[in-house]
Design a protein around this motif. Structure first.
Motif, PDB file in Angstrom:
ATOM      1  N   LYS A  80       3.682  13.243  -3.190  1.00 31.73           N
ATOM      2  CA  LYS A  80       4.765  14.385  -3.543  1.00 31.73           C
ATOM      3  C   LYS A  80       6.043  13.371  -3.984  1.00 31.73           C
ATOM      4  CE  LYS A  80       7.508  18.175  -1.680  1.00 31.73           C
ATOM      5  NZ  LYS A  80       8.798  17.498  -1.737  1.00 31.73           N
ATOM      6  N   GLU A  81       6.119  12.397  -3.435  1.00 29.13           N
ATOM      7  CA  GLU A  81       7.313  11.664  -3.751  1.00 29.13           C
ATOM      8  C   GLU A  81       7.172  10.727  -5.079  1.00 29.13           C
ATOM      9  OE1 GLU A  81       9.605   7.326  -2.298  1.00 29.13           O
ATOM     10  OE2 GLU A  81       9.289   8.908  -0.980  1.00 29.13           O
ATOM     11  N   LEU A  82       6.023  10.391  -5.189  1.00 27.52           N
ATOM     12  CA  LEU A  82       5.439   9.721  -6.471  1.00 27.52           C
ATOM     13  C   LEU A  82       5.584  10.619  -7.735  1.00 27.52           C
ATOM     14  CD1 LEU A  82       2.566   7.578  -4.943  1.00 27.52           C
ATOM     15  CD2 LEU A  82       4.853   6.662  -5.691  1.00 27.52           C
ATOM     16  N   ASN A  83       4.794  11.849  -7.569  1.00 26.33           N
ATOM     17  CA  ASN A  83       4.954  12.890  -8.570  1.00 26.33           C
ATOM     18  C   ASN A  83       6.108  13.329  -8.894  1.00 26.33           C
ATOM     19  OD1 ASN A  83       1.995  12.650  -8.969  1.00 26.33           O
ATOM     20  ND2 ASN A  83       1.656  14.382  -7.763  1.00 26.33           N
ATOM     21  N   GLU A  84       6.963  13.604  -7.959  1.00 24.75           N
ATOM     22  CA  GLU A  84       8.318  14.207  -8.058  1.00 24.75           C
ATOM     23  C   GLU A  84       9.424  13.354  -8.916  1.00 24.75           C
ATOM     24  OE1 GLU A  84       9.760  15.681  -4.547  1.00 24.75           O
ATOM     25  OE2 GLU A  84       8.528  17.678  -4.649  1.00 24.75           O
ATOM     26  N   ASN A  85       8.935  11.804  -8.944  1.00 25.59           N
ATOM     27  CA  ASN A  85       9.983  11.072  -9.531  1.00 25.59           C
ATOM     28  C   ASN A  85       9.222  10.143 -10.622  1.00 25.59           C
ATOM     29  OD1 ASN A  85      12.489  10.383  -7.564  1.00 25.59           O
ATOM     30  ND2 ASN A  85      10.584  10.923  -6.330  1.00 25.59           N
ATOM     31  N   GLY A  86       8.390  10.977 -11.293  1.00 24.52           N
ATOM     32  CA  GLY A  86       7.859  10.497 -12.728  1.00 24.52           C
ATOM     33  C   GLY A  86       6.560   9.772 -12.729  1.00 24.52           C
ATOM     34  N   ALA A  87       5.844   9.679 -11.522  1.00 21.56           N
ATOM     35  CA  ALA A  87       4.418   9.061 -11.811  1.00 21.56           C
ATOM     36  C   ALA A  87       3.794   9.668 -13.035  1.00 21.56           C
ATOM     37  CB  ALA A  87       3.793   9.156 -10.638  1.00 21.56           C
ATOM     38  N   ASP A  88       3.115   8.779 -13.944  1.00 19.90           N
ATOM     39  CA  ASP A  88       2.418   9.492 -15.095  1.00 19.90           C
ATOM     40  C   ASP A  88       0.856   9.763 -14.285  1.00 19.90           C
ATOM     41  OD1 ASP A  88       3.798   9.339 -17.574  1.00 19.90           O
ATOM     42  OD2 ASP A  88       3.741   7.150 -17.164  1.00 19.90           O
ATOM     43  N   LEU A  89       0.467   8.983 -13.442  1.00 17.43           N
ATOM     44  CA  LEU A  89      -0.664   9.112 -12.738  1.00 17.43           C
ATOM     45  C   LEU A  89      -0.447   8.455 -11.281  1.00 17.43           C
ATOM     46  CD1 LEU A  89      -3.573   9.815 -13.223  1.00 17.43           C
ATOM     47  CD2 LEU A  89      -4.092   7.453 -13.917  1.00 17.43           C
ATOM     48  N   VAL A  90      -1.330   9.013 -10.307  1.00 17.94           N
ATOM     49  CA  VAL A  90      -1.192   8.482  -8.894  1.00 17.94           C
ATOM     50  C   VAL A  90      -2.669   7.913  -8.926  1.00 17.94           C
ATOM     51  CG1 VAL A  90      -0.971   9.094  -6.420  1.00 17.94           C
ATOM     52  CG2 VAL A  90       0.470  10.012  -8.135  1.00 17.94           C
ATOM     53  N   ALA A  91      -2.787   6.425  -8.333  1.00 19.45           N
ATOM     54  CA  ALA A  91      -3.998   5.980  -8.051  1.00 19.45           C
ATOM     55  C   ALA A  91      -4.290   5.963  -6.393  1.00 19.45           C
ATOM     56  CB  ALA A  91      -3.918   4.401  -8.591  1.00 19.45           C
ATOM     57  N   GLU A  92      -5.361   6.215  -5.908  1.00 22.78           N
ATOM     58  CA  GLU A  92      -5.468   6.263  -4.476  1.00 22.78           C
ATOM     59  C   GLU A  92      -6.090   5.152  -4.072  1.00 22.78           C
ATOM     60  OE1 GLU A  92      -8.376   9.289  -3.692  1.00 22.78           O
ATOM     61  OE2 GLU A  92      -7.107  10.834  -4.373  1.00 22.78           O
ATOM     62  N   LYS A  93      -6.359   4.062  -4.819  1.00 22.11           N
ATOM     63  CA  LYS A  93      -6.538   2.743  -3.961  1.00 22.11           C
ATOM     64  C   LYS A  93      -6.655   1.733  -5.278  1.00 22.11           C
ATOM     65  CE  LYS A  93     -11.898   3.591  -4.925  1.00 22.11           C
ATOM     66  NZ  LYS A  93     -11.616   4.904  -5.431  1.00 22.11           N
ATOM     67  N   PRO A  94      -6.635   0.510  -4.943  1.00 22.61           N
ATOM     68  CA  PRO A  94      -6.206  -0.634  -5.968  1.00 22.61           C
ATOM     69  C   PRO A  94      -7.441  -0.720  -7.097  1.00 22.61           C
ATOM     70  CG  PRO A  94      -5.756  -1.530  -3.644  1.00 22.61           C
ATOM     71  CD  PRO A  94      -6.182  -0.166  -3.578  1.00 22.61           C
ATOM     72  N   THR A  95      -8.394  -0.558  -6.742  1.00 22.34           N
ATOM     73  CA  THR A  95      -9.677  -0.546  -7.399  1.00 22.34           C
ATOM     74  C   THR A  95      -9.401   0.396  -8.776  1.00 22.34           C
ATOM     75  OG1 THR A  95     -11.131   0.394  -6.216  1.00 22.34           O
ATOM     76  CG2 THR A  95     -11.177  -2.082  -6.042  1.00 22.34           C
ATOM     77  N   ASP A  96      -8.914   1.650  -8.480  1.00 28.40           N
ATOM     78  CA  ASP A  96      -8.819   2.436  -9.435  1.00 28.40           C
ATOM     79  C   ASP A  96      -7.957   1.917 -10.674  1.00 28.40           C
ATOM     80  OD1 ASP A  96      -9.895   4.497  -7.760  1.00 28.40           O
ATOM     81  OD2 ASP A  96      -8.111   5.157  -7.187  1.00 28.40           O
ATOM     82  N   LEU A  97      -7.144   1.087 -10.426  1.00 20.81           N
ATOM     83  CA  LEU A  97      -6.431   0.535 -11.548  1.00 20.81           C
ATOM     84  C   LEU A  97      -7.293  -0.244 -12.712  1.00 20.81           C
ATOM     85  CD1 LEU A  97      -3.615  -1.399  -9.468  1.00 20.81           C
ATOM     86  CD2 LEU A  97      -3.327   0.993 -10.487  1.00 20.81           C
ATOM     87  N   VAL A  98      -8.539  -0.600 -12.569  1.00 22.02           N
ATOM     88  CA  VAL A  98      -9.363  -1.341 -13.439  1.00 22.02           C
ATOM     89  C   VAL A  98      -9.877   0.022 -14.344  1.00 22.02           C
ATOM     90  CG1 VAL A  98     -11.273  -2.510 -13.871  1.00 22.02           C
ATOM     91  CG2 VAL A  98     -10.070  -2.924 -11.773  1.00 22.02           C
ATOM     92  N   LYS A  99     -10.070   0.977 -13.794  1.00 28.56           N
ATOM     93  CA  LYS A  99     -10.712   2.043 -14.556  1.00 28.56           C
ATOM     94  C   LYS A  99      -9.468   2.584 -15.356  1.00 28.56           C
ATOM     95  CE  LYS A  99     -12.845   6.447 -14.214  1.00 28.56           C
ATOM     96  NZ  LYS A  99     -13.397   7.792 -13.204  1.00 28.56           N
TER      97      LYS A  99
END
Length: 221
Positions: free
Chosen positions: A194-213
């Motif tokens: 909620k905090e991340l989305n409300e403050n401008g996240a274009d996307l929220v990643a659930e785990k570090p390995t998601d960053l590669v994709k």
């Protein structure tokens, strides 16, 4: 196309809750104040060492911040001497960084942790993976001012819109957006979706390995 990835440190690259709590509680005990639960540091952190000490002192029984000047000085000195107590990289982060580099990404750290401590932590946890480390100093404004990420982009010779900024707090989301970068919230860190989305996240990643994709989907395939 994403050409560079800029990371926050505490709560994004490494779990530092125990480290921050350990140092701060030694300082609180020195002042005769109560010690604080480790989980509190999820909310004390994110806006630099000075703000962390302010918040901790108030909760520990010093609402007037009588011990602030000495407290913030001690905090910096202790972290510069030994910033690694119980600091560990998040699961999957070392592998993720290696894969991002294999994709040709430039990697940097932009942290509100004092610069000497940030440099030591990165050197010990991720030796050789990062091309640049920017910690808190008098030279640039602390986050959420975009000075640090913009300086990194300039040094790398890339445009802000070619950078992905990754962090775990509202401060990081505001920083990334102020810099004009693609901003990814790290859900494995200290704050919630909620905090991340409300403050401008274009996307929220659930785990570090998601960053590669995520990088692959933005042209780094």
């Amino acid at each position: 196309m994403t050409k560079a990835c800029i990371f926050d440190l505490d709560g994004t690259l490494a779990d530092t809750l125990d480290s921050m709590a350990y140092v701060t509680n030694i300082i609180m005990e020195k002042f005769g104040l109560k010690t604080l639960p480790v989980d509190n540091f999820r909310y004390y952190s994110g806006e630099g060492a000075n703000m962390l000490i302010r918040r901790a002192l108030k909760d520990a029984g010093d609402p007037e911040l009588a011990h602030y000047d000495e407290g913030q000085k001690l905090y910096r000195e202790m972290f510069e001497a030994d910033p690694m107590y119980k600091v560990v990289p998040y699961k999957g982060m070392p592998e993720t960084l290696k894969k991002l580099k294999e994709h040709g990404m430039k990697l940097a750290v932009c942290s509100n942790k004092p610069h000497p401590a940030a440099v030591k932590v990165i050197a010990q946890l991720f030796d050789g993976e990062f091309d640049m480390v920017v910690g808190q100093s008098e030279a640039i404004r602390r986050k959420p001012a975009p000075d640090g990420p913009l300086m990194v982009a300039e040094k790398f010779g890339v445009k802000p819109e070619e950078c992905m900024y990754v962090g775990d707090t509202s401060t990081d989301m505001k920083t990334g957006k102020a810099a004009g970068m693609y901003t990814v919230g790290a859900l494995w860190g200290f704050r919630d979706r909620k905090e991340l989305n409300e403050n401008g996240a274009d996307l929220v990643a659930e785990k570090p390995t998601d960053l590669v994709k995520i990088c692959e989907e933005h042209g780094n395939d």
